[in-house]
Motif scaffolding. Structure first.
Motif, PDB file in Angstrom:
ATOM      1  N   SER A  97       0.778  -1.237  -0.002  1.00  0.00           N
ATOM      2  CA  SER A  97      -0.062   0.108   0.107  1.00  0.00           C
ATOM      3  C   SER A  97       0.899   1.195  -0.231  1.00  0.00           C
ATOM      4  CB  SER A  97      -0.968   0.044   1.323  1.00  0.00           C
ATOM      5  OG  SER A  97      -0.081   0.043   2.538  1.00  0.00           O
ATOM      6  N   ALA A  98       0.546   2.525  -0.566  1.00  0.00           N
ATOM      7  CA  ALA A  98       1.180   3.744  -0.345  1.00  0.00           C
ATOM      8  C   ALA A  98       1.341   4.229   0.865  1.00  0.00           C
ATOM      9  CB  ALA A  98       0.150   4.526  -1.516  1.00  0.00           C
ATOM     10  N   PRO A  99       2.534   4.461   0.920  1.00  0.00           N
ATOM     11  CA  PRO A  99       3.006   5.159   2.339  1.00  0.00           C
ATOM     12  C   PRO A  99       2.084   6.447   2.669  1.00  0.00           C
ATOM     13  CG  PRO A  99       4.587   5.447   0.753  1.00  0.00           C
ATOM     14  CD  PRO A  99       3.596   4.749   0.031  1.00  0.00           C
ATOM     15  N   THR A 100       1.842   6.537   3.515  1.00  0.00           N
ATOM     16  CA  THR A 100       1.031   7.909   4.138  1.00  0.00           C
ATOM     17  C   THR A 100       1.443   8.297   5.654  1.00  0.00           C
ATOM     18  OG1 THR A 100      -0.761   6.530   5.105  1.00  0.00           O
ATOM     19  CG2 THR A 100      -1.118   7.072   2.994  1.00  0.00           C
ATOM     20  N   LEU A 101       1.131   9.669   5.608  1.00  0.00           N
ATOM     21  CA  LEU A 101       1.440  10.278   7.185  1.00  0.00           C
ATOM     22  C   LEU A 101      -0.054  10.528   7.674  1.00  0.00           C
ATOM     23  CD1 LEU A 101       4.001  12.934   5.966  1.00  0.00           C
ATOM     24  CD2 LEU A 101       4.471  10.895   7.443  1.00  0.00           C
ATOM     25  N   PRO A 102      -0.071  10.487   8.940  1.00  0.00           N
ATOM     26  CA  PRO A 102      -1.287  10.814   9.720  1.00  0.00           C
ATOM     27  C   PRO A 102      -1.762  12.137   9.493  1.00  0.00           C
ATOM     28  CG  PRO A 102       0.566  10.177  11.226  1.00  0.00           C
ATOM     29  CD  PRO A 102       1.093  10.433  10.085  1.00  0.00           C
TER      30      PRO A 102
END
Length: 289
Positions: A97-102
């Protein structure tokens, strides 16, 4: 001659006293013994009269005296911590899955959920005046399950020391009365009159109010710690982004921007929390005329 009033009031009445009266000690001693007996008889009569007067107090007299609630209930707030509130799925792992930030909104929603849970818990704590919200947390055993009282009945505060509860279904009246009677730390003694539940509400002394305010302060600090743990968990993910460990999809600027947003929303939620606590504490300490 010694007065009977002195005999009653003297702290030496029950003490061991040696009296010396010379050659007439026998007669004087007997005379003093008679005085003691007379004094004791007066004391016993007064005590008996006071007891009888107390037993003749009417129900109205009791309600007019507005008894004070001195017992401070131990506060236990059941806004149990959710282990998922500090878990942020940042992606970029083996699931491809694509990396994400909060996100700012996600962090805020988690923090405000904690604050609202604390605020809801405060509803069952009395302020300067009783309110129908005092009974919101009461669960009644009715229709084979536990049901909130406000679903089964209407609560009206008729005076600072009296509430009336009218059940929508008369068959639940006894169950509602029992649930109110069993409210933890309230010492309520409800009664049923013509189908309506009457709940005398004891007044709360200032000393007790201060003790309750202190306990609320402890709950508030515990809630702040939960908010900070959410912040820390979010910032841990951001740090991975700053260090380039989330993958090429997250830039250092994105991570720094997210960190700033998280700190801003934390300050916002802590301010809301402090306002809720301050308002509740002021309500409890307010002295009504």
């Amino acid at each position: 001659m010694l007065s009977l009033d002195w005999e009653l009031q003297s702290p030496l009445r029950n003490s061991s006293i040696t009296r010396c009266f010379g050659s007439k000690a026998g007669k004087m001693g007997k005379h003093l013994k008679n005085l003691d007996e007379m004094a004791h008889e007066k004391y016993r009569k007064n005590k008996k009269n006071n007891k009888q007067q107390g037993s003749n107090t009417t129900t109205n007299d009791i309600e007019e005296s507005s008894p004070t609630l001195e017992h401070v209930p131990e506060m236990t707030f059941h806004h149990q911590e959710d282990e998922n509130e500090t878990k942020f799925d940042h992606g970029g792992g083996t699931d491809e899955s694509a990396p994400t930030l909060p996100t700012k909104q996600d962090v805020k929603d988690r923090m405000m959920k904690v604050v609202h849970a604390m605020e809801d818990s405060f509803r069952s704590i009395r302020g300067a005046e009783a309110s129908p919200e005092l009974f919101d947390s009461v669960q009644v055993k009715a229709y084979g399950s536990m049901t909130p009282l406000n679903v089964l009945a209407q609560v009206v505060i008729t005076s600072p020391t009296m509430a009336t509860i009218t059940c929508f279904d008369p068959d639940t009246t006894n169950a509602v009365r029992d649930a109110v009677r069993d409210m933890a730390g309230m010492n309520f003694n409800p009664r049923i009159e013509e189908g309506t539940i009457i709940v005398p509400i004891p007044r709360v002394s200032m000393e007790t109010r201060k003790a309750i305010v202190k306990q609320i302060g402890k709950v508030a600090e515990s809630t702040r710690q939960r908010v900070r743990r959410i912040r820390r968990a979010a910032q841990d993910v951001v740090k991975l982004g700053k260090d380039g460990k989330l993958g090429p999809g997250i830039s250092e600027d994105d991570a720094f921007r997210a960190a700033k947003d998280i700190d801003a929303v934390t300050e916002e939620c802590i301010k809301v929390l402090n306002d809720v606590v301050e308002k509740k504490q002021e309500s409890i300490l307010t002295v009504c005329a």
